[in-house]
Structure formats: structure tokens, C-alpha cells
Design an enzyme around this catalytic site. Structure first.
Site, short mmCIF file in Angstrom:
data_model
loop_
_atom_site.label_atom_id
_atom_site.label_comp_id
_atom_site.label_asym_id
_atom_site.label_seq_id
_atom_site.Cartn_x
_atom_site.Cartn_y
_atom_site.Cartn_z
N ASP A 39 37.37 7.25 34.30
CA ASP A 39 36.40 8.43 34.48
C ASP A 39 36.87 9.31 35.38
O ASP A 39 36.53 10.54 35.10
CB ASP A 39 35.13 7.76 34.84
CG ASP A 39 33.99 8.58 34.66
OD1 ASP A 39 34.10 9.58 33.97
OD2 ASP A 39 32.88 8.41 35.48
N ARG A 84 28.61 23.40 25.91
CA ARG A 84 28.78 22.71 27.01
C ARG A 84 29.41 21.44 26.85
O ARG A 84 29.63 20.56 27.99
CB ARG A 84 27.19 22.33 27.73
CG ARG A 84 26.32 23.60 28.00
CD ARG A 84 24.79 23.31 28.38
NE ARG A 84 24.88 22.28 29.52
CZ ARG A 84 23.92 21.58 29.58
NH1 ARG A 84 23.16 21.41 28.57
NH2 ARG A 84 24.10 20.43 30.47
N LYS A 85 29.77 21.00 25.92
CA LYS A 85 30.29 19.51 25.82
C LYS A 85 31.69 19.54 25.70
O LYS A 85 32.29 20.23 24.73
CB LYS A 85 29.73 18.92 24.13
CG LYS A 85 28.21 18.72 24.15
CD LYS A 85 27.81 18.13 22.61
CE LYS A 85 26.37 18.29 22.33
NZ LYS A 85 26.12 17.81 21.01
C1 LIG Z 1 37.50 27.25 41.65
C2 LIG Z 1 37.73 26.11 42.40
C3 LIG Z 1 37.32 24.82 41.78
C4 LIG Z 1 37.38 23.60 42.75
C5 LIG Z 1 37.04 22.45 42.12
C6 LIG Z 1 37.48 21.25 43.18
C7 LIG Z 1 37.32 20.27 42.97
C8 LIG Z 1 36.81 19.47 41.88
C9 LIG Z 1 37.64 18.29 41.95
C10 LIG Z 1 37.50 17.20 40.88
C11 LIG Z 1 36.24 17.09 40.14
C12 LIG Z 1 35.79 15.97 40.79
C13 LIG Z 1 34.49 15.70 40.52
C14 LIG Z 1 33.42 16.38 39.99
C15 LIG Z 1 32.33 15.90 40.11
C16 LIG Z 1 31.85 14.83 39.27
C17 LIG Z 1 32.43 14.45 38.07
C18 LIG Z 1 32.56 13.14 38.01
C19 LIG Z 1 31.98 12.42 37.01
C20 LIG Z 1 30.80 11.35 37.24
O1 LIG Z 1 30.86 10.51 37.82
S1 LIG Z 1 29.18 12.25 36.84
C21 LIG Z 1 28.22 10.94 37.48
C22 LIG Z 1 27.70 10.34 36.19
N1 LIG Z 1 26.94 11.08 35.17
C23 LIG Z 1 25.85 11.54 35.68
O2 LIG Z 1 25.09 11.38 36.79
C24 LIG Z 1 25.06 12.18 34.52
C25 LIG Z 1 23.57 12.11 34.37
N2 LIG Z 1 22.86 12.57 33.40
C26 LIG Z 1 22.67 13.98 33.27
O3 LIG Z 1 22.51 14.53 34.42
C27 LIG Z 1 21.94 14.57 32.13
O4 LIG Z 1 21.96 13.61 31.21
C28 LIG Z 1 23.17 15.58 31.63
C29 LIG Z 1 23.48 16.72 32.44
C30 LIG Z 1 24.52 14.78 31.24
C31 LIG Z 1 22.72 16.12 30.22
O5 LIG Z 1 21.17 16.72 30.63
P1 LIG Z 1 20.86 17.90 29.95
O6 LIG Z 1 19.48 18.14 30.05
O7 LIG Z 1 21.68 19.13 30.76
O8 LIG Z 1 21.26 18.17 28.41
P2 LIG Z 1 20.50 17.74 27.19
O9 LIG Z 1 19.96 16.29 27.52
O10 LIG Z 1 19.58 18.77 26.76
O11 LIG Z 1 21.81 17.32 26.27
C32 LIG Z 1 22.64 18.60 25.62
C33 LIG Z 1 23.35 18.15 24.68
O12 LIG Z 1 24.14 17.06 24.83
C34 LIG Z 1 23.80 15.99 24.06
N3 LIG Z 1 23.88 14.87 25.07
C35 LIG Z 1 23.37 14.47 26.13
N4 LIG Z 1 23.59 13.28 26.78
C36 LIG Z 1 24.47 12.65 25.81
C37 LIG Z 1 24.92 11.39 25.86
N5 LIG Z 1 24.98 10.63 26.81
N6 LIG Z 1 25.73 11.03 24.71
C38 LIG Z 1 25.79 12.20 23.75
N7 LIG Z 1 25.35 13.27 23.61
C39 LIG Z 1 24.47 13.50 24.73
C40 LIG Z 1 22.53 16.25 23.58
O13 LIG Z 1 22.18 15.57 22.54
C41 LIG Z 1 22.73 17.90 23.47
O14 LIG Z 1 23.30 18.18 22.25
P3 LIG Z 1 22.82 19.16 21.17
O15 LIG Z 1 22.85 20.36 22.24
O16 LIG Z 1 23.77 18.94 20.15
O17 LIG Z 1 21.62 18.60 20.90
#
Ligand SMILES: CCCCC/C=C\C/C=C\C/C=C\C/C=C\CCCC(=O)SCCNC(=O)CCNC(=O)[C@H](O)C(C)(C)COP(=O)(O)OP(=O)(O)OC[C@H]1O[C@@H](n2cnc3c(N)ncnc32)[C@H](O)[C@@H]1OP(=O)(O)O
Length: 135
Positions: A39, A84-85
Site C-alpha cells: 500500500d 478520479r479512479k
Molecule cells: C507538488 C508536490 C507534491 C508533493 C507530494 C509530497 C508527498 C506525497 C508523498 C507520498 C504520498 C503519501 C501519502 C499520501 C497520502 C495518503 C495515501 C496513503 C494511502 C492510505 O493509506 S489512505 C487511508 C485509507 N483509505 C481511506 O481512509 C479512504 C477512506 N474512504 C474515503 O474517504 C472515501 O470512501 C473515498 C474518498 C475513497 C471515496 O468517497 P467519495 O465520496 O469521494 O467517492 P464515492 O463514494 O462517490 O465513489 C466514487 C466512485 O468510486 C467508486 N468507489 C468508491 N469506493 C470504492 C471502493 N472501495 N471499491 C470500489 N469502488 C469504489 C464508487 O463506486 C464511485 O464509482 P462511480 O463513479 O463509477 O459510480
């Protein structure tokens, strides 16, 4: 668990060696610890993709025991994007390049405000992250 990850072009690569702190069955890493590494590797692709996102789901196939004290490598790639996926994949390989575990993850792009829900200040380096994201 000492996981080190780096961006190499459009791939994320890293190294990890599990020890007793991640033990499940004797001498073997717990599947949850293996999943954490996979992950984290796919999450690091979000830098490459310039897209803040979170894990919606992650499917892991455990192909062979992940032995403690053996250096493993991990590599992660993006396989597709549909709005968004984000479809991301990662593999964990042992020192003989045998795939011991592989993951397919669905990440959903979110606004940076999503991460503010925890009430913690966001890292300064994140400012502007996602401003150039496609889709
Ligand atoms: C420019 C400089 C950049 C600098 C960047 C610097 C550093 C970055 C470094 C590294 C990156 C590090 C960290 C990044 C941070 C975090 C990532 C770490 C990963 C994790 O550790 S993160 C923790 C665990 N994670 C959660 O904590 C998520 C909890 N959850 C939610 O927050 C919501 O659940 C959410 C947002 C996921 C969705 O919610 P929502 O309301 O936005 O979207 P919605 O439900 O409407 O779904 C829209 C469409 O996705 C489909 N869909 C939704 N869920 C699905 C599922 N499970 N399976 C299959 N399809 C799914 C629907 O079916 C629909 O599909 P359709 O549009 O086709 O109908």
C-alpha cells in the site's frame, strides 16, 4: 519496518527486510505487514501522478511465504486512470526475484482538504500538490 522507497521514472522501487516485529507465523511476515508495504509503495506513485488520493481498496495475492530476515524488493506502477479512479499495482519480490506477494489497488483522487479532516497541519511540501493533476 525500515521500508525505503524511491521514484525511478514512472515506477516506485524500494527495499524492505521484515523482522520479528512483523512476524505472523514463525519465521514468516504477517500478511498485514506485507500489505502495508504494498500500500505504501503504490501510495508513493501519487507523487509521480501529481495527484492526492486515498486507498479505496487493495487486493493482495500472497504467492509465497515472505520470510523474515531476507531482503525483499518492492516495485509499484500505475496501470490506468478513469476519472478520479487510479489503478495501481505493486509486487514484492525475494532475493531470487520470486514474486511473494502482489497487489492491485484502487485509489480515488481527493482534494487536499480531505487530509485536513484529521485536524493535523499538512506538510508544507504538499502545498500545490494536485494543482496540475489530470482529470
Ligand atoms: C507538488 C508536490 C507534491 C508533493 C507530494 C509530497 C508527498 C506525497 C508523498 C507520498 C504520498 C503519501 C501519502 C499520501 C497520502 C495518503 C495515501 C496513503 C494511502 C492510505 O493509506 S489512505 C487511508 C485509507 N483509505 C481511506 O481512509 C479512504 C477512506 N474512504 C474515503 O474517504 C472515501 O470512501 C473515498 C474518498 C475513497 C471515496 O468517497 P467519495 O465520496 O469521494 O467517492 P464515492 O463514494 O462517490 O465513489 C466514487 C466512485 O468510486 C467508486 N468507489 C468508491 N469506493 C470504492 C471502493 N472501495 N471499491 C470500489 N469502488 C469504489 C464508487 O463506486 C464511485 O464509482 P462511480 O463513479 O463509477 O459510480
Amino acid at each position: 519496518m525500515g521500508l525505503r522507497l524511491r521514484v525511478d521514472g514512472d515506477v516506485v522501487r524500494g527495499e524492505v527486510t521484515f523482522d520479528r516485529r512483523q512476524q505472523g507465523a514463525p519465521g514468516i511476515a504477517h500478511g498485514g505487514a506485507v500489505t502495508t508495504v504494498l500500500d505504501d509503495a503504490v501510495a508513493s506513485l501519487l507523487v509521480v501522478l501529481e495527484t492526492p488520493a486515498v486507498t479505496a481498496n487493495i487486493h493482495v495475492d500472497f504467492r509465497a511465504p515472505t520470510l523474515l530476515h531476507h531482503p525483499m524488493t518492492v516495485e509499484a506502477r500505475a496501470t490506468g486512470r478513469d476519472g478520479r479512479k487510479l489503478h495501481l499495482t505493486a509486487r514484492l519480490l525475494d532475493e531470487r526475484a520470486t514474486v511473494v506477494a502482489e497487489a492491485q489497488a484502487l485509489f480515488l483522487a481527493v482534494d487536499l482538504e480531505h487530509f485536513a479532516k484529521g485536524g493535523e497541519a499538512l506538510p508544507e511540501a504538499w502545498s500545490g500538490w494536485g494543482a496540475n493533476a489530470p482529470g
